[in-house]
Write a protein that holds these residues in place. Structure first.
Motif, mmCIF file in Angstrom:
data_model
loop_
_atom_site.group_PDB
_atom_site.id
_atom_site.type_symbol
_atom_site.label_atom_id
_atom_site.label_comp_id
_atom_site.label_asym_id
_atom_site.label_seq_id
_atom_site.Cartn_x
_atom_site.Cartn_y
_atom_site.Cartn_z
ATOM 1 N N TRP A 329 56.007 41.662 32.722
ATOM 2 C CA TRP A 329 54.899 42.381 33.388
ATOM 3 C C TRP A 329 54.808 43.640 32.826
ATOM 4 O O TRP A 329 55.737 44.110 32.045
ATOM 5 N N TYR A 330 53.630 44.350 33.126
ATOM 6 C CA TYR A 330 53.438 45.832 32.798
ATOM 7 C C TYR A 330 54.201 46.760 33.378
ATOM 8 O O TYR A 330 54.674 46.644 34.513
ATOM 9 N N ASP A 404 45.495 35.862 41.015
ATOM 10 C CA ASP A 404 45.042 36.422 39.392
ATOM 11 C C ASP A 404 44.229 35.114 39.105
ATOM 12 O O ASP A 404 43.886 35.079 37.709
ATOM 13 N N GLU A 432 47.449 48.514 34.709
ATOM 14 C CA GLU A 432 47.242 47.381 33.555
ATOM 15 C C GLU A 432 47.192 46.057 34.003
ATOM 16 O O GLU A 432 46.449 45.124 33.475
ATOM 17 N N ASP A 436 44.343 43.546 32.943
ATOM 18 C CA ASP A 436 44.588 42.403 32.444
ATOM 19 C C ASP A 436 43.653 41.513 33.181
ATOM 20 O O ASP A 436 43.117 40.326 32.510
ATOM 21 N N TYR A 437 43.263 41.429 34.455
ATOM 22 C CA TYR A 437 42.434 40.419 35.099
ATOM 23 C C TYR A 437 41.469 40.347 34.663
ATOM 24 O O TYR A 437 40.709 39.448 34.428
ATOM 25 N N ARG A 439 40.111 41.448 31.803
ATOM 26 C CA ARG A 439 40.128 40.826 30.453
ATOM 27 C C ARG A 439 40.034 39.358 30.380
ATOM 28 O O ARG A 439 39.419 38.899 29.616
ATOM 29 N N ARG A 440 40.947 38.684 31.390
ATOM 30 C CA ARG A 440 40.848 37.349 31.323
ATOM 31 C C ARG A 440 39.485 36.994 32.004
ATOM 32 O O ARG A 440 39.370 35.692 31.535
#
Length: 522
Positions: A329-330, A404, A432, A436-437, A439-440
């Motif tokens: 993870w970030y 998510d 981040e 990330d969510y 961008r997904r």
């Protein structure tokens, strides 16, 4: 002059009319019968109805409570009915509280909790425009019927999810995960309609941190519940970021190198200096980067930064990963002070009585005990390899609580709108993870343009964890909710949202501006 925190009314309620004959329907027996008719398989108990028509709720705080900042007297309220009841989920009972103004705007407001709390009576707090995540009183002041629910899984800092027999209480876990939030929505809407004799026209939900997780879980699991949802600094990727909070002590133990608070602050100051100082750092809209090896050989308080110190700091910033380098993870951005001295808030902290060790934020060990189903499990015993095994075990065991899921097609098809915001200086949840969510989402729906038609994400420089008194300005509660409602009901697509920074002690406005949506790339 009105302080920013008091600017809590964002909708005009002057033209709302009292529902005729509402008093004849506002009885415990009538509401119980109506609920049983609508939900014949559910068990409702201890239904109570109370009219509050004096413009206030709660009691005036004593001197100690005022000093502690826990005043509970709420003023400026319209006349409203409170309906409270208990609902059985099996072996446990959740407590639902609904406030409905006698002059109602035909809208329903779902509220949330924080951490492992879903809501409840302790969340009936004084409305504050500088703290994100609306409360029942906040919504009622704007004409909504609003609800909150206690899932029975925790009380204060006590967690009941793991039983004394070292077994996970799956019923309480499911209450926390999504069931109680969904029940709050179903039963809360029903009570609004029973009291007023007409349908809910629009429904909205908003919460921050753990409440942001609740909000996105609603979108992902029950797309028909809400028309608009705002998730602030959402605690999505729950499993990943909570165990990420254990990572600093794993790295320090693995490298046999302790980063004390003074050295940690030295690294923070160095990152800020690279970007032009504290003020410039907190205004920087770009993901900060820094290599701790740049400080090897530098002096601080008669100590010297070594290569091992730099290696450990870089590993902490990088975030948890396997020995082969695969990311779990970030981490947090270099320069974010996600730790404290003495105060157990942040990803980790240095205890007052023993600053030669660090301890993680309380929810990390709680969650580890969920995974191990062991109240006595001690996260201090973990090394790198056992930490990774714990991470993998939890990822399988609790894959249903990550919040998510990007497959929210049903919510989008029915016209649902979504706002998400996250501060770059958040010390509890890595920014981040939210990016990330987003961008997904773009990958799932095919393009940023497709996502922007139903979702706006705001990434705010210097903003902390769900408030407007951090190192940078945050979106005000009223500005975000008004924008969401206008998008749902008028088709006005939000762009720039008002953001402010206030003095935490005085409430004085220090800075304001406009925050535009995240473009998807730095």
């Amino acid at each position: 002059m009105m302080l920013e925190k008091d600017k809590v009314v964002f909708l005009n309620t002057n033209d709302l009319k009292k529902t005729e004959d509402i008093s004849s329907r506002a009885s415990s027996s009538f509401i119980l019968q109506q609920l049983q008719d609508r939900f014949p398989d559910d068990v409702f108990e201890d239904v109570n109805v109370t009219l509050y028509d004096q413009g206030r709720y709660g009691k005036k705080a004593n001197l100690l409570e005022r000093l502690w900042g826990s005043e509970t007297l709420i003023t400026g309220l319209p006349a409203f009915y409170e309906v409270s009841l208990f609902h059985s989920t099996g072996q446990h009972r959740e407590e639902l509280i609904v406030w409905s103004p006698i002059a109602w705007n035909d809208r329903f407001a779902g509220t949330a909790g924080g951490g492992i709390g879903t809501g409840g009576r302790t969340y009936l707090t004084v409305p504050n425009n500088t703290s994100r995540g609306w409360t029942v009183p906040y919504a009622v002041m704007n004409g909504f019927t609003a609800a909150t629910i206690y899932a029975a899984n925790s009380k204060g800092v006590r967690d009941f999810t793991v039983r004394k027999d070292k077994k996970l209480d799956r019923e309480l876990y499911e209450n926390w995960r999504i069931r109680s939030t969904h029940n709050m929505t179903l039963f809360g809407k029903a009570i609004a309609e029973i009291l007023h004799g007409r349908k809910v026209k629009y429904s909205y939900m908003n919460g921050g941190s753990g409440g942001g997780r609740q909000s996105l879980m609603e979108v992902q699991n029950y797309p028909d519940d809400y028309d608009g949802v705002w998730a602030s600094c959402p605690a999505i990727n729950w499993h990943k970021f909570l165990l990420g909070g254990l990572w600093p002590q794993i790295v320090m133990k693995e490298r046999d190198c302790f980063i004390d608070a003074d050295m940690n602050q030295f690294f923070v100051d160095a990152v800020h200096k690279k970007y032009g100082g504290d003020e410039a750092y907190y205004k920087n809209p770009i993901k900060p980067e820094f290599d701790a090896y740049e400080l090897v050989g530098r002096q601080y308080k008669n100590k010297t930064i070594t290569e091992k110190d730099a290696e450990v700091m870089n590993e902490i910033w990088r975030g948890p990963h396997r020995r082969n380098g695969e990311m779990l993870w970030y981490g947090y951005y270099p320069g974010v002070r996600n730790w404290q001295v003495g105060i157990p808030i942040g990803t980790y902290y240095y205890p007052f009585l023993n600053r030669k060790r660090i301890k993680p934020f309380i929810l990390g060990p709680y969650y580890a005990r969920w995974i191990k189903e062991d109240l006595s499990f001690d996260t201090d015993s973990l090394d790198w390899d056992s930490y990774v095994r714990l991470f993998d075990e939890g990822a399988i065991k609790f894959s249903d609580n990550l919040a998510d899921n990007v497959g929210i097609d049903d919510y989008v098809r029915r016209g649902g709108k979504l706002l998400i915001d996250h501060g770059m200086d958040d010390p509890l949840i890595p920014t981040e993870g939210t990016i990330d969510y987003y961008r997904r989402l773009c990958d799932h729906f095919g393009s940023k343009k497709a996502v922007d038609a139903f979702c706006k994400v705001y990434i705010l420089p210097g903003d902390s964890h769900g408030n407007c008194w951090g190192n940078g300005p945050g979106i005000t509660q009223s500005a975000g909710m008004k924008a969401l409602i206008d998008w749902v009901e008028k088709g006005i697509e939000p762009d720039g949202l008002r953001k402010i920074k206030v003095d935490r002690k005085t409430g004085k406005l220090l800075e304001e501006g406009i925050q535009h949506p995240f473009k998807g790339e730095w």
